[in-house]
Design a protein around this motif. Structure first.
Motif, short mmCIF file in Angstrom:
data_model
loop_
_atom_site.label_atom_id
_atom_site.label_comp_id
_atom_site.label_asym_id
_atom_site.label_seq_id
_atom_site.Cartn_x
_atom_site.Cartn_y
_atom_site.Cartn_z
N ILE A 165 -14.76 66.57 -32.58
CA ILE A 165 -14.72 68.03 -32.66
C ILE A 165 -14.76 68.50 -34.11
O ILE A 165 -15.45 69.48 -34.45
N ALA A 166 -14.07 67.78 -35.00
CA ALA A 166 -14.07 68.15 -36.43
C ALA A 166 -15.44 67.97 -37.07
O ALA A 166 -15.72 68.60 -38.11
N LEU A 167 -16.29 67.15 -36.49
CA LEU A 167 -17.62 66.88 -37.05
C LEU A 167 -18.68 67.87 -36.59
O LEU A 167 -19.82 67.81 -37.06
N ALA A 173 -18.63 55.11 -40.32
CA ALA A 173 -18.01 54.60 -39.10
C ALA A 173 -16.53 54.96 -39.16
O ALA A 173 -15.91 54.98 -40.23
N SER A 174 -15.96 55.26 -38.00
CA SER A 174 -14.54 55.59 -37.95
C SER A 174 -13.71 54.34 -37.66
O SER A 174 -14.21 53.33 -37.15
N GLY A 175 -12.44 54.41 -38.01
CA GLY A 175 -11.49 53.36 -37.66
C GLY A 175 -11.85 51.99 -38.20
O GLY A 175 -12.37 51.85 -39.31
N THR A 176 -11.58 50.96 -37.41
CA THR A 176 -11.93 49.58 -37.77
C THR A 176 -12.81 49.01 -36.68
O THR A 176 -12.74 49.42 -35.52
N LEU A 177 -13.65 48.06 -37.06
CA LEU A 177 -14.60 47.46 -36.13
C LEU A 177 -14.38 45.95 -36.06
O LEU A 177 -14.00 45.32 -37.04
N ARG A 232 -6.68 62.65 -38.30
CA ARG A 232 -5.87 61.44 -38.48
C ARG A 232 -6.67 60.19 -38.12
O ARG A 232 -6.17 59.27 -37.48
N THR A 233 -7.93 60.17 -38.58
CA THR A 233 -8.84 59.07 -38.27
C THR A 233 -9.49 58.57 -39.55
O THR A 233 -10.19 59.34 -40.23
N PRO A 234 -9.30 57.30 -39.92
CA PRO A 234 -9.99 56.78 -41.11
C PRO A 234 -11.50 56.80 -40.90
O PRO A 234 -12.00 56.51 -39.81
N VAL A 235 -12.23 57.19 -41.93
CA VAL A 235 -13.69 57.13 -41.89
C VAL A 235 -14.17 56.38 -43.14
O VAL A 235 -13.61 56.56 -44.22
N THR A 236 -15.18 55.54 -42.99
CA THR A 236 -15.70 54.74 -44.08
C THR A 236 -17.21 54.93 -44.18
O THR A 236 -17.92 54.82 -43.18
N ALA A 264 -12.42 65.99 -42.57
CA ALA A 264 -12.46 65.89 -41.10
C ALA A 264 -11.68 64.67 -40.63
O ALA A 264 -10.96 64.72 -39.63
N GLY A 265 -11.82 63.56 -41.36
CA GLY A 265 -11.05 62.37 -41.03
C GLY A 265 -9.56 62.60 -41.17
O GLY A 265 -8.77 62.21 -40.31
N LEU A 266 -9.17 63.26 -42.26
CA LEU A 266 -7.74 63.53 -42.48
C LEU A 266 -7.21 64.48 -41.41
O LEU A 266 -6.11 64.28 -40.88
N ALA A 267 -7.97 65.51 -41.10
CA ALA A 267 -7.51 66.51 -40.13
C ALA A 267 -7.34 65.88 -38.74
O ALA A 267 -6.47 66.29 -37.97
#
Length: 319
Positions: free
Chosen positions: A195-197, A152-156, A283-287, A278-281
């Motif tokens: 797009i990065a995914l 999941a990306s970001g925070t929920l 600028r999105t945290p992924v967990t 992909a998360g770093l590129a």
């Protein structure tokens, strides 16, 4: 102010990529070579999807953002959108604010308004977005494979915190509420991550109705099941350090809160470094929150990998 004066003042700009934009019975788009068109529609209804007291600037942002989130989940680049707007009456201050928020986000993603409709009625906002994705490269819900990692990306859960404060069910420090309210009213569509995914994620969906529900769409389309490790899920609630809530209530916020507009996606375990890149590129945290398994449905596991009984549900538009 009449309908066409309203459109000209607040919602008209000359087309710069479309062949023909606002002003005719139809807009015209020329297909981009090697691309498929990705299209999605979302409707926001006052009292159901937003509060009547929301800042119109924020509402203009959110109305487009929730649609762009669908493009992100498909791995598509935004191209254009159409706006249908029902208004109880003409409020020029409200329209100016709404248009400002709408145009600001549209400009950020170079997504032009090419048509739509306006009428009088209960406040209702419907947007159709159009994006480009390389032929055969769209991210779908149906590609998850047994053994894939779930991310999941970001925070929920933060948007749900704001809603519960509005409802009077939660009390939090003012700075925490402002952060949560921003997440609720001004979500950030994860276009760059989507797009990065491309070519990396095996499936994806945007989280609009809650993680469990939207992951469930992937599992159903892919005919697989999933295990979610709750200890990994907990850090996804950014407000958690400021909330003195039982574990079950925190999990409910995270897993079924809704209105997050993050991405849930799957990818093979051997591509973990690529997912983090992909998360770093973008600028999105992924967990990484779990694993795709055979079977059906979602099983929650505790730190000892024991099943956690639950009755969490996703948002239902007709409930």
């Amino acid at each position: 102010m009449g309908e066409f004066d309203l459109i000209k003042r607040y919602f008209w700009r000359p087309a710069h990529r479309a062949v023909l934009g606002v002003g005719d019975d139809c807009a015209l788009l020329a297909p981009t070579a090697g691309m498929q068109l990705a299209l999605s529609t979302d409707m926001l209804v006052e009292g159901r999807h937003f509060l009547s007291t929301v800042n119109p600037v924020h509402l203009g942002h959110k109305a487009l953002a929730v649609n762009l989130s669908d493009l992100a989940a498909c791995g598509a680049q935004p191209r254009a959108f159409m706006l249908s707007l029902a208004l109880p009456h003409v409020d020029e201050a409200w329209l100016a604010g709404f248009a400002h928020g709408l145009w600001a986000l549209a400009d950020a993603f170079d997504c032009e308004l090419i048509g739509g409709d306006t009428t009088q009625g209960p406040l209702n906002i419907s947007i159709t977005v159009i994006g480009d994705v390389p032929a055969g490269k769209a991210l779908l819900r149906s590609g998850a494979q047994v053994g894939d990692d779930i991310y999941a990306s970001g925070t929920l859960g933060d948007a749900r915190v704001a809603l519960e404060v509005f409802r009077g069910h939660l009390s939090v420090p003012e700075d925490v509420f402002l952060t949560a309210r921003t997440r609720m009213e001004q979500p950030a569509p994860r276009i760059e991550l989507g797009i990065a995914l491309r070519g990396l994620a095996t499936s994806a969906a945007d989280i609009s109705d809650g993680l469990l529900g939207d992951l469930g769409h992937i599992l159903q389309a892919s005919q697989v099941g999933a295990e979610i490790e709750t200890l990994l899920a907990l850090p996804l609630l950014a407000c958690a350090p400021h909330l003195n809530l039982p574990l079950a209530q925190q999990l409910e916020l995270i897993l079924s809160g809704g209105d997050d507009y993050e991405l849930v996606f799957t990818a093979p375990p051997q591509r973990r470094d690529d997912v983090l890149a992909a998360g770093l590129a973008s600028r999105t945290p992924v967990t990484r929150i779990g694993t795709v398994r055979s079977g059906q449905g979602v099983q929650l596991l505790d730190a000892s990998r024991q099943p956690v009984p639950h009755q969490f549900k996703s948002f239902d538009h007709f409930a």
